[in-house]
Design an enzyme around this catalytic site. Sequence first.
Site, PDB file in Angstrom:
ATOM      1  N   SER A  39       2.406  -4.806  10.019  1.00  0.00           N
ATOM      2  CA  SER A  39       1.670  -4.869   8.753  1.00  0.00           C
ATOM      3  C   SER A  39       2.171  -3.880   7.714  1.00  0.00           C
ATOM      4  CB  SER A  39       0.173  -4.628   8.999  1.00  0.00           C
ATOM      5  OG  SER A  39      -0.042  -3.386   9.636  1.00  0.00           O
ATOM      6  N   ASP A  74      -6.971   1.383   3.193  1.00  0.00           N
ATOM      7  CA  ASP A  74      -8.033   1.036   4.132  1.00  0.00           C
ATOM      8  C   ASP A  74      -8.044   2.104   5.229  1.00  0.00           C
ATOM      9  OD1 ASP A  74      -6.024   0.345   5.972  1.00  0.00           O
ATOM     10  OD2 ASP A  74      -6.268  -1.808   5.689  1.00  0.00           O
ATOM     11  N   HIS A 128      -4.124   1.679   6.761  1.00  0.00           N
ATOM     12  CA  HIS A 128      -2.895   1.535   5.978  1.00  0.00           C
ATOM     13  C   HIS A 128      -2.902   2.413   4.729  1.00  0.00           C
ATOM     14  CE1 HIS A 128      -3.492  -2.306   8.168  1.00  0.00           C
ATOM     15  NE2 HIS A 128      -2.198  -2.164   8.404  1.00  0.00           N
TER      16      HIS A 128
END
Length: 356
Positions: free
Chosen positions: A41, A331, A334
């Site tokens: 990600s 978040d 991340h």
Amino acid sequence: MPCVHLLLAVSFLMMPDLLHGGGGGGVAAGRVPALIVFGDSTADTGNNNFIQTLARGNYPPYGRDYAGGVATGRFSNGRLPADFVSEALGLPPAVPAYLDPGHGIHQLASGVSLASAGAGLDETTAQMLSAVTLAQQIEHFKEYKARLRRAMGGAAADRIIRRSLYLFSAGASDFLGNYLLYPLRRRRFTLPEYEAYLAGAAEAAVRAAHGLGARRVTVAGLPPLGCLPLQRTLNAARPGECNWGLNAVARRFNRRLRAAARRLDGELPGARVVYVDQYRVLADMIAKPWQYGFENSVRGCCGTGTFETGVLCSIDNALSCKNADKYVFFDAVHPSQRAYKIVANAILNATWHILK
């Protein structure tokens, strides 16, 4: 938890700002035809939008600071490190996702992300979230190379493959979303054995890419896993503080990965393989956020900033911060776009000498 991987890098403050034309950025510009990215990600620019998986970031508040405020599938408020690296190399400012049917091979010829949120170095990690495994990403690279040859001819395609910069960024989810969360791998491996297994998997992936033509390769180490906002929340012994045990795991693994990169650099014919110490730059941002212009390095911007990632960010969007640039993390897992830009600068500082 859908995606717990990051990318990060070396002593930022004492090095030139390559993203603004200093140091090696000018040397490399024009000499790197494409940036080709593998990983999770921290590097997925939208591939997971086109597969059946829960690990997606194609909804608000993700992308709120991206051009046009579009949630592209990137797990951040804007761009990822690969995007900034691409721009600094004189390539497009956004790396396209390979699985996006809207991107033709001529667009992908200047850069492509094969990464998939939820993937890891361990194939079982990706399988838990139906992400694209690292082995499948290598297969997609093989397919990409064949498409390039058909579209551009063998000589032009081979030059792109040979002269491109390759970035590998994965490993955090193997620990946080697999080994430490589920018993399957713990039954087979002790923690040191698993660290060695993952380092071996990273080495095998680089060797596979080299076999297909990759020659300039960077491998990114893990961030301080225990200082991610989510891990602070889950730290039962010292709630709200970094989990130093997890940080020790990241540092041990990084030592193995650094040794593997050094070995590959010496063994692979015609190749340069560079380890990027991303732990240090993120750890410094977290410990001294004010030196980088941040106000908060403990919580994420989205929701309460303590546990939200993925769809939970969307559910709690009303609670999100007003200015993500003040936060190291967007978040609970991340980094923010601004933190990622610092990471990208560190990647370039560690890499420019192989791009001459």
